[in-house]
Write a protein that holds these residues in place. Structure first.
Motif, PDB file in Angstrom:
ATOM      1  N   ASP A  68       2.495  13.278  83.981  1.00  0.00           N
ATOM      2  CA  ASP A  68       2.567  13.492  85.437  1.00  0.00           C
ATOM      3  C   ASP A  68       1.272  14.082  85.989  1.00  0.00           C
ATOM      4  O   ASP A  68       1.290  14.956  86.868  1.00  0.00           O
ATOM      5  N   GLY A  69       0.154  13.625  85.443  1.00  0.00           N
ATOM      6  CA  GLY A  69      -1.136  14.089  85.916  1.00  0.00           C
ATOM      7  C   GLY A  69      -1.561  15.447  85.396  1.00  0.00           C
ATOM      8  O   GLY A  69      -2.615  15.964  85.778  1.00  0.00           O
ATOM      9  N   ILE A  70      -0.778  16.049  84.518  1.00  0.00           N
ATOM     10  CA  ILE A  70      -1.073  17.380  83.987  1.00  0.00           C
ATOM     11  C   ILE A  70      -1.552  17.241  82.543  1.00  0.00           C
ATOM     12  O   ILE A  70      -0.868  16.654  81.702  1.00  0.00           O
ATOM     13  N   GLU A 168      -5.685  10.021  77.407  1.00  0.00           N
ATOM     14  CA  GLU A 168      -4.851  11.053  76.808  1.00  0.00           C
ATOM     15  C   GLU A 168      -3.472  10.468  76.528  1.00  0.00           C
ATOM     16  O   GLU A 168      -2.975   9.628  77.282  1.00  0.00           O
ATOM     17  N   THR A 169      -2.855  10.933  75.463  1.00  0.00           N
ATOM     18  CA  THR A 169      -1.602  10.362  74.993  1.00  0.00           C
ATOM     19  C   THR A 169      -0.414  10.927  75.761  1.00  0.00           C
ATOM     20  O   THR A 169      -0.377  12.120  76.075  1.00  0.00           O
ATOM     21  N   ASP A 170       0.545  10.083  76.064  1.00  0.00           N
ATOM     22  CA  ASP A 170       1.806  10.580  76.606  1.00  0.00           C
ATOM     23  C   ASP A 170       2.451  11.489  75.563  1.00  0.00           C
ATOM     24  O   ASP A 170       2.541  11.128  74.382  1.00  0.00           O
ATOM     25  N   ILE A 175       4.802  12.888  70.155  1.00  0.00           N
ATOM     26  CA  ILE A 175       5.879  13.385  69.294  1.00  0.00           C
ATOM     27  C   ILE A 175       6.372  12.271  68.382  1.00  0.00           C
ATOM     28  O   ILE A 175       6.550  12.465  67.171  1.00  0.00           O
ATOM     29  N   ARG A 176       6.567  11.077  68.936  1.00  0.00           N
ATOM     30  CA  ARG A 176       7.054   9.956  68.133  1.00  0.00           C
ATOM     31  C   ARG A 176       6.069   9.615  67.024  1.00  0.00           C
ATOM     32  O   ARG A 176       6.465   9.403  65.863  1.00  0.00           O
ATOM     33  N   LEU A 177       4.773   9.580  67.361  1.00  0.00           N
ATOM     34  CA  LEU A 177       3.760   9.226  66.372  1.00  0.00           C
ATOM     35  C   LEU A 177       3.648  10.275  65.275  1.00  0.00           C
ATOM     36  O   LEU A 177       3.544   9.943  64.085  1.00  0.00           O
TER      37      LEU A 177
END
Length: 285
Positions: A68-70, A168-170, A175-177
């Motif tokens: 969310d842009g953060i 940057e990664t979601d 977490i999944r990776l």
């Protein structure tokens, strides 16, 4: 037992070599230290080769994420560094660092700051170039007094005059990776408001539901009241609460072991990890 689960070396934006980091950790009286360079595992071999007797190394990384842009950082511990999916994502993030840093240099030059790419590259050395290296260049030039002073809207903070975004990664994907690579995830300095906007607690709850293992509670950027609030949140969400220095050598004022992790929490992290195991020191060179 003194455990510091967040430290950086010259493999990213710290000033200690990986070998120097583990030697300094032992000298600081630590029993366990985690090497968590930004989006890279390049320092592992050197740190392990130099690991002093009596010190245990936790291999890890600090992954650059955004939601969310953060901007946010995810500490990943004891994952398989050769896992193809996680390795590909780390490389994608890392490869975007150079054009991003060059873009920040260009913006600073447009603002009248006589910084050069050669200066930033010299400061970064063999490490993954990042904003702290650009900030160090501003310190060298006398533009700001400290690296922290460069992370403002006037200069390099998110949305600042010289800020340039990078891939940057979601965090849900992170977490999944990491889980897929047998690792453990901890949200780094989640309430460090001095760095910019922070992730709402409602999102931390969603991350917990998605498999987040813990949050970094005891950290230099968290005031005592904030640490107490985060500790309560961790308990409410069933998350592990960690503590660490976020050591960067001389680039920041924090010292190794300034904050530490409870041995029981450390034990739970090691129990959950299947991708790698802590490395006990045997008296490195």
């Amino acid at each position: 037992m003194r455990i510091d689960l967040h430290a950086h070396s010259t493999a990213s934006d710290g000033t200690d070599t990986p070998a120097g980091l583990v030697r300094n950790a032992a000298a600081a009286g630590l029993d366990v230290v985690a090497l968590t360079d930004h989006d890279t595992t390049r320092g592992y071999a050197e740190a392990i080769a130099a690991l002093p007797e009596g010190l245990t190394l936790v291999t890890g990384a600090e992954l650059s994420c955004r939601i969310d842009g953060i901007s946010m950082h995810m500490l990943a511990y004891l994952f398989d560094p050769e896992d193809p999916a996680l390795l590909a994502e780390r490389e994608l993030v890392r490869d975007d660092r150079v054009p991003r840093a060059r873009g920040m240099v260009a913006r600073l030059q447009d603002l009248g700051v006589p910084v050069t790419w050669e200066q930033v590259a010299r400061i970064a050395g063999d490490g993954s170039v990042g904003r702290p290296h650009v900030a160090s260049a501003l310190v060298e030039l006398g533009v700001v007094d400290s690296v922290s002073d460069a992370f403002t809207e006037q200069w390099l903070a998110d949305g600042g005059r010289a800020y340039v975004p990078k891939h940057e990664t979601d965090p849900f994907e992170a977490i999944r990776l990491v889980k897929g690579a047998g690792g453990v995830t901890v949200f780094a300095h989640p309430a460090a408001a001095k760095r910019g906007r922070t992730v709402p607690e409602s999102v931390i709850a969603e991350l917990a539901s998605a498999g987040l293992d813990g949050i970094e509670v005891d950290h230099m950027d968290h005031e005592p009241a904030t640490r107490a609030r985060l500790r309560g949140l961790a308990s409410e969400l069933g998350l592990l609460a960690t503590g660490s220095s976020d050591y960067h050598g001389s680039r920041k004022t924090c010292v190794l072991g300034e904050f530490t992790t409870d041995p029981e929490v450390y034990g739970e992290i090691t129990r959950r990890a299947t991708g790698a195991f802590p490395v006990p020191g045997a008296g490195g060179a």
